[in-house]
Design a protein around this motif. Structure first.
Motif, PDB file in Angstrom:
ATOM      1  N   ASP A  79      -3.680 -27.366  20.429  1.00 43.18           N
ATOM      2  CA  ASP A  79      -2.924 -28.607  20.174  1.00 43.18           C
ATOM      3  C   ASP A  79      -3.858 -29.768  20.137  1.00 43.18           C
ATOM      4  O   ASP A  79      -3.841 -30.588  19.211  1.00 43.18           O
ATOM      5  N   ALA A  80      -4.672 -29.783  21.185  1.00 48.94           N
ATOM      6  CA  ALA A  80      -5.589 -30.935  21.450  1.00 48.94           C
ATOM      7  C   ALA A  80      -6.970 -30.546  21.751  1.00 48.94           C
ATOM      8  O   ALA A  80      -7.111 -29.436  22.440  1.00 48.94           O
ATOM      9  N   PRO A  81      -7.885 -31.305  21.231  1.00 46.97           N
ATOM     10  CA  PRO A  81      -9.313 -31.131  22.010  1.00 46.97           C
ATOM     11  C   PRO A  81      -9.254 -31.460  23.512  1.00 46.97           C
ATOM     12  O   PRO A  81      -8.623 -31.879  24.103  1.00 46.97           O
ATOM     13  N   LEU A  82     -10.446 -30.450  24.238  1.00 51.65           N
ATOM     14  CA  LEU A  82     -10.680 -30.700  25.513  1.00 51.65           C
ATOM     15  C   LEU A  82     -11.846 -31.433  25.619  1.00 51.65           C
ATOM     16  O   LEU A  82     -13.023 -31.024  25.391  1.00 51.65           O
ATOM     17  N   TYR A  83     -11.410 -32.556  26.418  1.00 51.56           N
ATOM     18  CA  TYR A  83     -12.667 -33.476  26.775  1.00 51.56           C
ATOM     19  C   TYR A  83     -13.237 -33.377  27.844  1.00 51.56           C
ATOM     20  O   TYR A  83     -14.249 -33.769  28.494  1.00 51.56           O
ATOM     21  N   GLY A  84     -12.663 -32.736  28.903  1.00 53.62           N
ATOM     22  CA  GLY A  84     -13.025 -32.424  30.409  1.00 53.62           C
ATOM     23  C   GLY A  84     -11.930 -32.035  31.188  1.00 53.62           C
ATOM     24  O   GLY A  84     -10.739 -31.576  30.558  1.00 53.62           O
ATOM     25  N   GLY A 184     -13.047  -9.384  39.301  1.00 53.88           N
ATOM     26  CA  GLY A 184     -12.980  -9.910  40.805  1.00 53.88           C
ATOM     27  C   GLY A 184     -11.648 -10.124  41.106  1.00 53.88           C
ATOM     28  O   GLY A 184     -10.634 -10.060  40.267  1.00 53.88           O
ATOM     29  N   GLU A 185     -11.477 -10.214  42.481  1.00 50.51           N
ATOM     30  CA  GLU A 185     -10.044 -10.634  42.830  1.00 50.51           C
ATOM     31  C   GLU A 185      -9.949 -12.294  42.854  1.00 50.51           C
ATOM     32  O   GLU A 185     -10.721 -12.991  43.218  1.00 50.51           O
ATOM     33  N   ALA A 186      -8.575 -12.416  42.340  1.00 52.23           N
ATOM     34  CA  ALA A 186      -8.339 -13.714  42.056  1.00 52.23           C
ATOM     35  C   ALA A 186      -7.986 -14.561  43.310  1.00 52.23           C
ATOM     36  O   ALA A 186      -7.352 -13.825  44.139  1.00 52.23           O
ATOM     37  N   LEU A 187      -8.530 -15.474  43.582  1.00 52.07           N
ATOM     38  CA  LEU A 187      -8.260 -16.356  44.780  1.00 52.07           C
ATOM     39  C   LEU A 187      -7.149 -17.546  44.640  1.00 52.07           C
ATOM     40  O   LEU A 187      -6.830 -17.933  45.598  1.00 52.07           O
ATOM     41  N   GLY A 188      -6.568 -17.415  43.472  1.00 50.41           N
ATOM     42  CA  GLY A 188      -5.637 -18.466  43.328  1.00 50.41           C
ATOM     43  C   GLY A 188      -5.724 -19.201  41.884  1.00 50.41           C
ATOM     44  O   GLY A 188      -6.342 -18.655  41.142  1.00 50.41           O
ATOM     45  N   THR A 189      -5.241 -20.296  41.955  1.00 48.20           N
ATOM     46  CA  THR A 189      -5.415 -21.033  40.705  1.00 48.20           C
ATOM     47  C   THR A 189      -5.849 -22.730  40.993  1.00 48.20           C
ATOM     48  O   THR A 189      -5.023 -23.008  42.098  1.00 48.20           O
ATOM     49  N   ALA A 190      -6.773 -23.397  40.682  1.00 50.37           N
ATOM     50  CA  ALA A 190      -7.126 -24.639  41.043  1.00 50.37           C
ATOM     51  C   ALA A 190      -6.180 -25.535  40.806  1.00 50.37           C
ATOM     52  O   ALA A 190      -5.469 -25.563  39.761  1.00 50.37           O
ATOM     53  N   ALA A 191      -6.130 -26.776  41.369  1.00 43.22           N
ATOM     54  CA  ALA A 191      -5.374 -27.791  41.097  1.00 43.22           C
ATOM     55  C   ALA A 191      -5.922 -28.625  39.878  1.00 43.22           C
ATOM     56  O   ALA A 191      -7.201 -29.027  39.931  1.00 43.22           O
ATOM     57  N   LEU A 192      -5.330 -28.558  38.777  1.00 46.45           N
ATOM     58  CA  LEU A 192      -6.146 -28.609  37.385  1.00 46.45           C
ATOM     59  C   LEU A 192      -5.403 -29.545  36.628  1.00 46.45           C
ATOM     60  O   LEU A 192      -3.972 -29.235  36.408  1.00 46.45           O
ATOM     61  N   GLN A 193      -6.141 -30.555  35.963  1.00 42.18           N
ATOM     62  CA  GLN A 193      -5.524 -31.162  34.670  1.00 42.18           C
ATOM     63  C   GLN A 193      -6.734 -31.194  33.670  1.00 42.18           C
ATOM     64  O   GLN A 193      -7.759 -31.361  33.698  1.00 42.18           O
ATOM     65  N   TYR A 194      -6.092 -31.005  32.381  1.00 43.26           N
ATOM     66  CA  TYR A 194      -7.001 -31.070  31.271  1.00 43.26           C
ATOM     67  C   TYR A 194      -7.081 -32.644  30.758  1.00 43.26           C
ATOM     68  O   TYR A 194      -6.145 -33.230  30.715  1.00 43.26           O
ATOM     69  N   VAL A 195      -8.224 -32.976  30.605  1.00 43.65           N
ATOM     70  CA  VAL A 195      -8.443 -34.519  29.771  1.00 43.65           C
ATOM     71  C   VAL A 195      -8.208 -34.155  28.489  1.00 43.65           C
ATOM     72  O   VAL A 195      -9.104 -33.647  27.640  1.00 43.65           O
ATOM     73  N   VAL A 196      -7.210 -34.649  27.730  1.00 44.49           N
ATOM     74  CA  VAL A 196      -7.003 -34.314  26.462  1.00 44.49           C
ATOM     75  C   VAL A 196      -7.185 -35.471  25.537  1.00 44.49           C
ATOM     76  O   VAL A 196      -7.360 -35.276  24.179  1.00 44.49           O
TER      77      VAL A 196
END
Length: 757
Positions: A79-84, A184-196
């Motif tokens: 949908d949108a570019p990833l700026y960061g 590798g063994e997954a450690l979880g998922t980082a608290a994450l937000q996409y800069v759209v």
């Protein structure tokens, strides 16, 4: 012998006065532009819009090897570019030193983009935006990439951790960088937000377009008004064209007052002109496929992201095609077509040329601006006395912002200024009124009346012209008879056009009055007409004009009291408590609004409501009048400095002053007429707002200072006739240059305010 030059340093400075004026002006302009650039870029550059990906986090992870770091799996697009990205870091209660690196890797672990920052920029337990050196554009389908996060700490104590969830989400697994991401063994998922979306340095690049226009307006205004002493009409046309173009660019799309509604009406009119359908059966506007995503039902987006999208898509072309995509919009209720002709013509031209939505929007704005400049420029050129008044009012920030948008008020303002100037010109000239001038009065009166209901009284401005001025040498009609024909033509044409478009509104306002009052109104009109002709002799009024006016006012007051009593005793009943309770909406507003009958039954309540409105909102009304409250004040706050508001008010007052020993601009009858017209327009605007105000409101709804702009020149003309203060010498050039400069300063601040929202 040659002319003796001034001796000494002071004489040399006086001999090069104009050079030093130009130097000081250029230095002041550059200083103002530089300061505005710093303020605007500091507020608008580097802003980001983000999309939450994982908001579930309950523990922190610090990599054993900071240089190896962690790898977060991502699924991006289409949908949108990833700026960061924005990540939630912890520094464990201390300030860390060193560098943080983030690499964006493809499935083959090759670097696609990179971001870095100093560890000292990380705040404990706070999200940090990391912007890549180049955005990753979507490829049309979802893609799997990896985020490699690692640090270069200065000491072993500079530990940085990452907040993450207990378990990994599908396609969003966090791995230790020492193992293969796939195994590798997954450690979880980082608290994450996409800069759209990201503004970057767009504010720095876009700032110089309006800055160059404002610099041209100020320097050009000084050259024409002060250095060349050019006529006021020429100065106005140049200043209004440059400043209006700047307003068309600076005002975000669909963010001018009610522009979203007026743009939809203009688009529908352009569709009908092209032979295409305008609305579907559900009342939705049919638009081209390239226009539909950008149209809004309310005020458009403001802020730096709106400017960025405008700059990116202003040059879109190849958007031909029929309007077939339904879009739900808000359009005016039964709009008068005339004020939308110019912006609709701009929209029509843009659609024929295949321009995109933003190019079409700019074309409609510029067409409306051109219409305003033609009418207001005509008014400034033909204004016999008081040119400074009309110049300053027509160049106010509010006047130009309305003109450089889709607002129908652009035509209303232009027509109001033109009919006032033409009537005053006919009254002041020594030659008889020509056929073209008489036709102009009739046409302008007929056009201005239906555009907005509260300005019907503009048609009475023809009465400022003495009857003797209408006489033509060798003509078949005497001046008095020709004056009657012209006045009847102005008032009759205006009344017919007004009733054609606004008669339904009268029925709404008088909805709770019985029809039994109509005979009393007809009788009052007949008595007023009889009184008028009873006071007239065969060659006009037998006595002084003031005496006749006082007699007419007295008779009108008696008749008005009789009509008021007749209306009062024949009104319907009031609302019951059950009706009031049933009429309450979920938002707390009553479905019942004020009407003429309800007003007459609740005069103390109406007085209290008006008092609260004007005491609490006087400042907002003044800002809305001069234009320092920009755009839609109800939706967003973009208010220029109060210094500009006061300076503009002082400038208007100075423009109204006459020079010492100057003759009066207006006769006694003209003063009465202008005063009554200004009072009537102000009163009708208040009454119109009252008619759509819910009865449980404590303040008047929808009253704005810009409604008084068409009659502001009349009020200023009357102010100048008081003679309390006078100017020692003419100051027209200085006032015009100050008007251009103040509007440019408001525009300069407006660009920063809009960008920072």
């Amino acid at each position: 012998m040659g002319e003796k030059k001034p001796a000494g340093p002071g004489g040399w400075l006086r001999g090069h006065k104009r050079f030093w004026q130009w130097a000081a002006l250029c230095a002041a302009c550059l200083l103002a532009l530089g300061w505005a650039f710093l303020v605007t870029t500091r507020a608008a550059n580097g802003r980001s819009e983000y999309q939450i990906v994982n908001d579930d986090y309950s523990r922190t992870i610090a990599p054993a090897d900071p240089a190896a770091g962690l790898i977060q799996e991502l699924m991006i697009g289409p949908d949108a570019p990833l700026y960061g990205v924005r990540l939630l870091f912890t520094t464990y209660g201390r300030v860390a030193h060193g560098a943080l690196h983030v690499d964006l890797l493809n499935e083959n672990l090759l670097r696609l983009a990179h971001a870095e920052c100093e560890l000292t920029e990380l705040l404990d337990n706070t999200f940090k935006a990391l912007i890549f050196d180049r955005p990753l554009a979507p490829s049309g389908e979802q893609a799997r990439v990896f985020l490699h996060i690692y640090t270069e700490p200065e000491t072993q104590e500079d530990v940085v951790g990452l907040w993450c969830s207990e378990t990994a989400l599908p396609g969003l697994a966090l791995f230790d960088a020492g193992s293969e991401p796939q195994a590798g063994e997954a450690l979880g998922t980082a608290a994450l937000q996409y800069v759209v979306d990201y503004t970057g340095a767009w504010a720095s690049r876009l700032f110089w377009a309006p800055a160059a226009l404002l610099l041209l307006a100020v320097l050009g205004g000084f050259w024409l008004a002060v250095a060349r002493r050019a006529p006021a009409g020429r100065v106005f046309c140049l200043a209004a064209a440059v400043l209006g173009l700047c307003f068309a660019l600076v005002t975000p799309p669909l963010a001018a007052p009610d522009e979203y509604s007026h743009a939809a009406a203009s688009y529908a009119m352009a569709s009908r002109a092209l032979g295409q359908p305008d609305f579907d059966a559900g009342g939705r506007l049919l638009m081209r496929e390239c226009d539909a995503p950008y149209m809004t039902r309310g005020t458009g987006e403001v802020g730096m992201f709106a400017y960025k999208r405008l700059a990116q898509h202003l040059g879109d072309a190849g958007c031909a095609g029929e309007a077939g995509v339904p879009v739900r919009v808000s359009v005016p209720y039964k709009p008068v077509p005339l004020p939308y002709l110019a912006p609709a013509a701009g929209v029509l031209l843009a659609r024929v040329l295949g321009l995109g939505f933003y190019g079409m929007l700019l074309a409609g704005r510029l067409a409306n601006l051109a219409q305003y400049i033609l009418l207001a420029g005509f008014a400034v050129r033909h204004m016999p006395r008081g040119k400074n008044i009309l110049f300053c009012v027509a160049l106010l920030p509010m006047s130009l912002q309305l003109a450089a948008s889709f607002s129908p008020d652009a035509l209303v303002l232009g027509l109001s200024f033109a009919v006032l100037a033409l009537a005053l010109e006919c009254a002041a000239q020594h030659r008889p009124v020509s056929g073209g001038q008489a036709a102009g009065l009739i046409v302008l009166s007929a056009l201005v009346a239906p555009c907005k209901a509260i300005y019907l009284g503009m048609a009475a401005l023809c009465f400022m012209v003495p009857a003797a001025r209408f006489g033509l040498p060798g003509g078949r009609l005497s001046g008095v008879r020709r004056a009657r024909l012209v006045r009847f033509g102005c008032c009759g044409a205006a009344l017919l056009c007004w009733c054609f478009y606004h008669a339904e509104y009268l029925g709404y306002a008088f909805r709770d009055l019985r029809l039994g009052a109509l005979p009393y109104l007809a009788l009052a009109a007949a008595l007023a007409a009889g009184l008028w002709y009873a006071l007239r002799g065969p060659e006009g009024p037998p006595g002084p004009r003031l005496r006749r006016a006082l007699l007419l006012l007295g008779g009108a007051a008696v008749l008005g009291g009789a009509v008021f009593l007749a209306l009062f005793v024949r009104m319907g009943g009031d609302y019951t408590p059950e009706e009031l309770l049933a009429g309450m909406q979920p938002n707390g507003d009553s479905v019942y609004t004020w009407s003429i009958g309800y007003l007459l039954r609740h005069l103390p309540g109406a007085a209290k409501l008006l008092a609260a409105t004007f005491t609490d909102g006087a400042a907002a009304l003044l800002q809305g009048l001069v234009g320092t409250a920009l755009g839609e004040p109800i939706v967003f706050a973009a208010e220029a400095s109060w210094i500009y508001t006061l300076l503009l008010a002082v400038l208007l007052a100075l423009s109204a002053l006459r020079t010492q020993n100057a003759p009066p601009r207006l006769g006694r009858g003209a003063r009465w007429l202008l005063g009554l017209e200004a009072f009537a327009a102000a009163g009708l605007s208040v009454l119109a707002c009252l008619m759509w105000t819910p009865i449980n409101y404590s303040h008047l709804f929808g009253l704005q200072g810009r409604y008084l702009l068409p009659v502001l020149p009349m009020a200023l003309l009357l102010l100048g006739e008081t003679g309390l203060v006078a100017l020692k010498r003419p100051a027209g050039a200085s006032l015009r240059f100050c008007s251009v400069t103040l509007t440019a300063l408001v525009l300069l601040q407006a660009a920063g305010l809009y960008a920072a929202l």
